[in-house]
Write a protein that holds these residues in place. Structure first.
Motif, PDB file in Angstrom:
ATOM      1  N   ARG A 125      -7.143  -3.413   4.570  1.00 19.35           N
ATOM      2  CA  ARG A 125      -7.672  -2.063   4.325  1.00 19.35           C
ATOM      3  C   ARG A 125      -8.882  -1.786   5.216  1.00 19.35           C
ATOM      4  O   ARG A 125      -9.020  -0.696   5.776  1.00 19.35           O
ATOM      5  N   ASP A 126      -9.771  -2.780   5.339  1.00 15.81           N
ATOM      6  CA  ASP A 126     -10.961  -2.609   6.173  1.00 15.81           C
ATOM      7  C   ASP A 126     -10.589  -2.390   7.631  1.00 15.81           C
ATOM      8  O   ASP A 126     -11.160  -1.531   8.318  1.00 15.81           O
ATOM      9  N   PHE A 135       0.830  -1.202   0.000  1.00 14.04           N
ATOM     10  CA  PHE A 135       0.000   0.000   0.000  1.00 14.04           C
ATOM     11  C   PHE A 135       0.863   1.250   0.000  1.00 14.04           C
ATOM     12  O   PHE A 135       1.958   1.277   0.564  1.00 14.04           O
ATOM     13  N   GLU A 192      -7.553  -6.605   1.092  1.00 15.51           N
ATOM     14  CA  GLU A 192      -8.797  -5.862   1.335  1.00 15.51           C
ATOM     15  C   GLU A 192      -9.198  -5.930   2.804  1.00 15.51           C
ATOM     16  O   GLU A 192      -9.724  -4.955   3.364  1.00 15.51           O
ATOM     17  N   ALA A 227       2.314   3.420   5.972  1.00 19.58           N
ATOM     18  CA  ALA A 227       1.323   2.359   5.826  1.00 19.58           C
ATOM     19  C   ALA A 227       1.579   1.229   6.811  1.00 19.58           C
ATOM     20  O   ALA A 227       0.641   0.711   7.440  1.00 19.58           O
ATOM     21  N   LYS A 234      -9.002   1.065   8.134  1.00 20.08           N
ATOM     22  CA  LYS A 234     -10.042   2.085   8.056  1.00 20.08           C
ATOM     23  C   LYS A 234     -10.839   2.146   9.362  1.00 20.08           C
ATOM     24  O   LYS A 234     -11.121   3.234   9.889  1.00 20.08           O
ATOM     25  N   THR A 287      -7.969   5.418   4.731  1.00 22.69           N
ATOM     26  CA  THR A 287      -8.183   4.438   3.667  1.00 22.69           C
ATOM     27  C   THR A 287      -6.871   4.199   2.930  1.00 22.69           C
ATOM     28  O   THR A 287      -6.344   5.115   2.295  1.00 22.69           O
ATOM     29  N   LEU A 288      -6.333   3.006   3.044  1.00 30.27           N
ATOM     30  CA  LEU A 288      -5.091   2.675   2.350  1.00 30.27           C
ATOM     31  C   LEU A 288      -5.361   2.502   0.857  1.00 30.27           C
ATOM     32  O   LEU A 288      -6.378   1.930   0.460  1.00 30.27           O
ATOM     33  N   GLU A 289      -4.433   2.968   0.045  1.00 32.98           N
ATOM     34  CA  GLU A 289      -4.535   2.826  -1.406  1.00 32.98           C
ATOM     35  C   GLU A 289      -3.514   1.792  -1.871  1.00 32.98           C
ATOM     36  O   GLU A 289      -2.344   1.842  -1.492  1.00 32.98           O
ATOM     37  N   TRP A 290      -3.974   0.846  -2.693  1.00 34.70           N
ATOM     38  CA  TRP A 290      -3.076  -0.183  -3.204  1.00 34.70           C
ATOM     39  C   TRP A 290      -1.915   0.440  -3.979  1.00 34.70           C
ATOM     40  O   TRP A 290      -2.115   1.330  -4.802  1.00 34.70           O
TER      41      TRP A 290
END
Length: 299
Positions: A277-278, A223, A274, A231, A281, A287-290
């Motif tokens: 990320r959840d 991320f 994912e 991250a 969050k 919100t982490l971005e790939w």
């Protein structure tokens, strides 16, 4: 889907080519076609004659990449030995490199020529084409700091040279035209002492070895670092270090790395990402971005 016959080439075209051996995670389905061009002109001619509706995807060393289990439709283009080179420019401080050249070869060539400033490329696990597109970086520097220009083959087969200023670089992003394949790039450094350059490269290599799971089946940094955050720290704070899904695992050594510790599928790796990320969050509101590219179709 591609319908043969494809345009004639001088390189190699392979149908239903396995991609899992070519990516670091060692997962994912096949390419409908794998094209390894003989040279830039071979690639340009192929793309010019290829049906414009056919998907084309460039593949480097397969590091920051998840190929989904259903594989990739269309044509995967892999730049091999003909486009893997690094040469010192006439001015003695630039490096002209092929799109298939590894960061290690670029930085080693610079060291031997006494060109400082590109040592950080030693730590980027990919090829020139990939890190020019993604504005790859590490240890406080990024490609935008050293790129002079790059040569690309556009999806319609046209060859163009783009200055660094044309690429709209931001953090891990460029405005490179959709479908463009980087076939060459010129980097600028500064005069330096080869021994000092080599020592800095060794320091970077040792630091990576100590902090990252380099000998594992991984995709590298998963991320992007959100503004004002790291991250890995957000992932750790959310309790994700060592989290698993099947044989996919969040690395305990560096938790911004996902691992295939056995027979993980690409679906498991992506689903684990994912889940991370959840959890991040929910824990931090961030919100982490790939950073890893996820391509292809699900099985």
């Amino acid at each position: 889907m591609v319908t043969p016959p494809l345009p004639a080439v001088r390189g190699r075209l392979t149908p239903k080519a396995p991609l899992s051996p070519l990516v670091w995670f060692k997962t994912g389905g096949p390419a409908e076609w794998l094209f390894e061009p003989a040279d830039v002109e071979d690639l340009a001619g192929f793309l010019a004659a290829l049906d414009p509706a056919t998907p084309v995807y460039p593949l480097g060393l397969g590091s920051n990449l998840i190929v989904r289990d259903g594989g990739l439709p269309g044509v995967v283009v892999r730049l091999g030995k003909p486009l893997s080179y690094a040469k010192v420019g006439d001015d003695g401080t630039t490096l002209v490199c092929g799109g298939g050249t590894s960061g290690i070869l670029v930085s080693s060539t610079a060291r031997d020529a006494g060109i400082a400033g590109v040592e950080f490329l030693r730590s980027i696990p990919g090829t020139v084409g990939g890190f020019v597109r993604m504005n790859g970086g590490a240890y406080g520097r990024e490609v935008a700091d050293v790129l002079v220009d790059c040569t690309v083959v556009l999806r319609n087969g046209r060859i163009a040279t783009l200055a660094a200023a044309d690429l709209g670089y931001t953090y891990r992003h460029s405005a490179l035209p959709e479908g463009a394949i980087v076939v060459a790039a010129t980097f600028r450094g500064t005069p330096g002492d080869p021994a000092a350059i080599g020592a800095e490269m060794d320091r970077i290599a040792a630091e990576r070895e100590a902090s990252q799971p380099l000998r594992s089946r991984t995709g590298g940094s998963t991320f992007k670092n959100p503004a004002g955050h790291k991250a890995w720290a957000l992932i750790d704070a959310a309790g994700c270090r060592g989290l698993t899904r099947g044989d996919a695992q969040v690395s305990e050594k560096h938790c911004n790395f996902l691992l295939n510790v056995g027979n993980a599928t690409s679906a498991q790796i992506e689903a684990l990402g994912e889940e991370v990320r959840d959890k991040v969050k929910a824990q931090s509101g961030v919100t982490l971005e790939w950073e890893i590219q996820r391509v292809g179709v699900e099985a």
